[in-house]
Motif scaffolding. Structure first.
Motif, PDB file in Angstrom:
ATOM      1  N   SER A  62       1.068  -1.216  -0.162  1.00 16.11           N
ATOM      2  CA  SER A  62       0.161   0.110   0.043  1.00 16.11           C
ATOM      3  C   SER A  62       0.827   1.410   0.089  1.00 16.11           C
ATOM      4  CB  SER A  62      -0.844  -0.009   1.284  1.00 16.11           C
ATOM      5  OG  SER A  62      -1.322   1.532   1.457  1.00 16.11           O
ATOM      6  N   LEU A  63       0.729   2.142  -0.911  1.00 16.00           N
ATOM      7  CA  LEU A  63       1.298   3.510  -0.973  1.00 16.00           C
ATOM      8  C   LEU A  63       1.228   4.212   0.169  1.00 16.00           C
ATOM      9  CD1 LEU A  63       0.655   4.329  -4.687  1.00 16.00           C
ATOM     10  CD2 LEU A  63       2.800   3.575  -3.701  1.00 16.00           C
ATOM     11  N   THR A  64       0.290   4.081   1.033  1.00 19.02           N
ATOM     12  CA  THR A  64      -0.206   4.730   2.309  1.00 19.02           C
ATOM     13  C   THR A  64       0.282   4.229   3.492  1.00 19.02           C
ATOM     14  OG1 THR A  64      -2.401   4.160   2.717  1.00 19.02           O
ATOM     15  CG2 THR A  64      -2.014   5.941   1.157  1.00 19.02           C
ATOM     16  N   CYS A  65       0.816   2.907   3.299  1.00 20.22           N
ATOM     17  CA  CYS A  65       1.020   2.177   4.665  1.00 20.22           C
ATOM     18  C   CYS A  65       2.499   2.489   5.149  1.00 20.22           C
ATOM     19  CB  CYS A  65       0.885   0.638   4.291  1.00 20.22           C
ATOM     20  SG  CYS A  65       1.648  -0.584   5.347  1.00 20.22           S
ATOM     21  N   ALA A 126       9.345   7.910   0.012  1.00 21.02           N
ATOM     22  CA  ALA A 126      10.249   8.817   0.436  1.00 21.02           C
ATOM     23  C   ALA A 126       9.497  10.158   1.025  1.00 21.02           C
ATOM     24  CB  ALA A 126      11.088   9.188  -0.677  1.00 21.02           C
ATOM     25  N   ARG A 127       8.300  10.341   0.459  1.00 26.38           N
ATOM     26  CA  ARG A 127       7.503  11.592   0.970  1.00 26.38           C
ATOM     27  C   ARG A 127       6.041  11.344   1.345  1.00 26.38           C
ATOM     28  NH1 ARG A 127       9.731  16.573  -2.058  1.00 26.38           N
ATOM     29  NH2 ARG A 127      11.903  15.805  -2.734  1.00 26.38           N
ATOM     30  N   GLN A 128       5.792  10.046   2.140  1.00 24.26           N
ATOM     31  CA  GLN A 128       4.422   9.574   2.245  1.00 24.26           C
ATOM     32  C   GLN A 128       3.873  10.498   3.339  1.00 24.26           C
ATOM     33  OE1 GLN A 128       3.831   5.842   4.914  1.00 24.26           O
ATOM     34  NE2 GLN A 128       3.291   4.969   3.256  1.00 24.26           N
ATOM     35  N   ASP A 129       4.574  11.223   4.167  1.00 24.79           N
ATOM     36  CA  ASP A 129       3.888  12.205   5.161  1.00 24.79           C
ATOM     37  C   ASP A 129       3.426  13.608   4.079  1.00 24.79           C
ATOM     38  OD1 ASP A 129       4.099  10.647   7.093  1.00 24.79           O
ATOM     39  OD2 ASP A 129       6.227  11.659   7.950  1.00 24.79           O
ATOM     40  N   THR A 133      -0.780  14.153   4.682  1.00 23.86           N
ATOM     41  CA  THR A 133      -1.087  15.099   5.477  1.00 23.86           C
ATOM     42  C   THR A 133      -2.274  15.964   4.927  1.00 23.86           C
ATOM     43  OG1 THR A 133       1.163  15.320   6.531  1.00 23.86           O
ATOM     44  CG2 THR A 133      -0.123  17.408   6.811  1.00 23.86           C
ATOM     45  N   PRO A 134      -2.036  16.187   3.600  1.00 27.12           N
ATOM     46  CA  PRO A 134      -3.368  17.360   3.177  1.00 27.12           C
ATOM     47  C   PRO A 134      -4.647  16.615   3.267  1.00 27.12           C
ATOM     48  CG  PRO A 134      -1.442  17.535   1.477  1.00 27.12           C
ATOM     49  CD  PRO A 134      -1.083  16.147   2.442  1.00 27.12           C
ATOM     50  N   PHE A 135      -4.771  15.207   3.229  1.00 28.64           N
ATOM     51  CA  PHE A 135      -5.876  14.677   3.113  1.00 28.64           C
ATOM     52  C   PHE A 135      -6.463  14.694   4.669  1.00 28.64           C
ATOM     53  CE2 PHE A 135      -4.326  12.869  -0.643  1.00 28.64           C
ATOM     54  CZ  PHE A 135      -5.282  12.503  -1.393  1.00 28.64           C
ATOM     55  N   THR A 136      -5.355  14.437   5.800  1.00 29.88           N
ATOM     56  CA  THR A 136      -5.987  14.540   7.220  1.00 29.88           C
ATOM     57  C   THR A 136      -6.426  16.092   7.529  1.00 29.88           C
ATOM     58  OG1 THR A 136      -3.814  15.342   7.944  1.00 29.88           O
ATOM     59  CG2 THR A 136      -4.150  12.959   7.839  1.00 29.88           C
TER      60      THR A 136
END
Length: 244
Positions: A62-65, A126-129, A133-136
């Motif tokens: 998962s790209l968000t995991c 490398a830039r998962q956060d 973050t914008p989705f949160t």
């Protein structure tokens, strides 16, 4: 990460022609480093390494995991050392959709050539956060508005609210290309097929999950648990064929 529910003639001449003498068929030399070979797969994944490797590793990631990001950071260097470079192991990354962000970002993976798709995956981890973050930070009123849209418009609208187009632009994906990727039905179909295969065929319960030569590895979610299984598989495997 636990599995979560989702929110696509020549005309012949009369005169005879003498056949040219047969020439030996030459094969391209195997690359010195198989880990530089990147190709798309029919399943919708990205294959790194020797396609004829005797040990075939597949990751459902998962790209968000965060656990997938950790494996990306720690497992891939180990894979190179354990046989990816030498052609004994191939590695296929299949984007698994845990949630709507995965689904929309996965469409950007599906619509690009293999090398660019892999570069995008690397950038996401490398830039998962920066991606998440914008989705949160999407206001609840906007979430409510989007949830009132037709089902096929909710994902794209949430992606815009979560600034996915800006993230993609920073990765070199222009807005027109982004829009085409998000609307591409073949990409959506492949992502859905990956999810269905992982869950229904292989019994996936979380990410990352791994297949070794088609067999799901139970309770293996990181490099520490995966490495000894790969070592054993390489020892038990026949010598790798050097050319595709």
């Amino acid at each position: 990460m636990r599995l979560l529910p989702l929110f696509p003639l020549l005309i012949l001449l009369a005169a005879p022609v003498l056949a040219a003498p047969a020439r030996p068929v030459s094969r391209p030399a195997a690359p010195a480093d198989w880990s530089t070979r990147v190709a798309s797969t029919p399943a919708g994944g990205i294959l790194i390494g020797n396609p004829n490797a005797p040990v075939k590793l597949v990751e459902f990631g998962s790209l968000t995991c965060p656990h997938c990001r950790h494996f990306h950071e720690t497992g891939l260097p180990g894979l190179r050392a354990r046989g990816l470079v030498a052609g004994q192991i191939s590695y296929e990354y299949r984007p698994f959709s845990l949630n709507g962000v995965d689904l929309m970002a996965g469409l950007l993976v599906q619509c690009q050539p293999a090398a660019k798709a892999w570069a995008f995956v690397n950038r996401v981890y490398a830039r998962q956060d920066e991606l998440m973050t914008p989705f949160t930070q999407i206001p609840e009123t906007e979430r409510t508005r989007i949830q009132g849209l037709p089902a096929d418009r909710q994902g794209p609208a949430m992606a815009v609210a979560g600034k996915l187009p800006e993230f993609a632009a920073a990765a070199g994906i222009a807005r027109a290309r982004y829009d085409a990727c998000i609307a591409a039905k073949p990409g959506m179909d492949k992502l859905m097929a990956i999810r269905t295969d992982a869950v229904q065929t292989h019994g996936l319960t979380g990410t990352p999950s791994f297949l070794i030569n088609g067999k799901m590895q139970a309770d293996v979610f990181d490099w520490a648990a995966l490495e000894p299984l790969l070592i054993a598989a390489v020892k038990a495997a026949p010598t790798a064929r050097r050319n595709p």
